[in-house]
Motif scaffolding. Structure first.
Motif, PDB file in Angstrom:
ATOM      1  N   MET A 291       0.776  -1.285  -0.283  1.00 17.12           N
ATOM      2  CA  MET A 291       0.012   0.127   0.016  1.00 17.12           C
ATOM      3  C   MET A 291       1.040   1.048   0.060  1.00 17.12           C
ATOM      4  O   MET A 291       1.864   1.397   0.853  1.00 17.12           O
ATOM      5  N   SER A 292       0.500   2.378  -0.875  1.00 10.26           N
ATOM      6  CA  SER A 292       1.422   3.452  -0.862  1.00 10.26           C
ATOM      7  C   SER A 292       0.798   4.495   0.062  1.00 10.26           C
ATOM      8  O   SER A 292      -0.217   4.371   0.697  1.00 10.26           O
ATOM      9  N   ARG A 293       1.704   5.398   0.617  1.00 14.31           N
ATOM     10  CA  ARG A 293       1.544   6.366   1.359  1.00 14.31           C
ATOM     11  C   ARG A 293       1.283   7.837   0.873  1.00 14.31           C
ATOM     12  O   ARG A 293       2.224   7.958  -0.042  1.00 14.31           O
ATOM     13  N   LEU A 294       0.507   8.402   0.941  1.00 15.01           N
ATOM     14  CA  LEU A 294       0.485   9.928   0.459  1.00 15.01           C
ATOM     15  C   LEU A 294       0.712  10.719   1.664  1.00 15.01           C
ATOM     16  O   LEU A 294       0.218  10.777   2.504  1.00 15.01           O
ATOM     17  N   GLU A 295       1.804  11.597   1.321  1.00 14.63           N
ATOM     18  CA  GLU A 295       2.369  12.307   2.342  1.00 14.63           C
ATOM     19  C   GLU A 295       1.912  13.993   2.087  1.00 14.63           C
ATOM     20  O   GLU A 295       2.152  14.570   0.846  1.00 14.63           O
TER      21      GLU A 295
ATOM     22  N   PRO B 282       7.175  15.456   1.000  1.00 14.16           N
ATOM     23  CA  PRO B 282       5.695  15.301   0.634  1.00 14.16           C
ATOM     24  C   PRO B 282       5.405  15.270  -0.763  1.00 14.16           C
ATOM     25  O   PRO B 282       5.989  15.878  -1.674  1.00 14.16           O
ATOM     26  N   ASP B 283       4.213  14.690  -0.950  1.00 17.21           N
ATOM     27  CA  ASP B 283       3.547  14.575  -2.436  1.00 17.21           C
ATOM     28  C   ASP B 283       2.633  15.982  -2.774  1.00 17.21           C
ATOM     29  O   ASP B 283       2.690  16.301  -3.982  1.00 17.21           O
TER      30      ASP B 283
END
Length: 100
Positions: free
Chosen positions: A1-5, A36-37
């Protein structure tokens, strides 16, 4: 699972707790958070020297130069022609739609 920062910050026209307006200091602090994204800034000023310590600057353009690898979107909540004050988002992803 990817994380969005995401980093969200009311930069108060770049003014720090010491009263100094310093966009470099803000950019450096964001870098301390990592990569961060999405970066959301509130209270970004364009040509409003009354809130930027007397400097007639375009903070949206200055921040865009600091985050040139992001897609930038500025939306004013106060729009007096060239003088504007509002929110800015920087995204590593394509921005597909914008609404005020």
């Amino acid at each position: 699972m990817s994380r969005l920062e995401i980093v969200s910050w009311n930069i108060q026209a770049g003014r720090g707790g010491d009263g100094c307006v310093d966009l470099d200091r803000i950019a450096n602090t964001v870098r301390e958070f990592g990569e961060p994204d999405i970066i959301c800034f509130q209270e970004v000023a364009r040509h409003m020297p009354g809130v930027t310590g007397g400097a007639d600057v375009d903070q949206a353009a200055e921040l865009s130069a600091r985050y040139s690898d992001f897609e930038a979107v500025f939306r004013p909540s106060v729009d007096l022609g060239q003088r504007q004050f509002g929110c800015m988002i920087f995204s590593r992803f394509p921005v597909l739609q914008i609404r005020n």
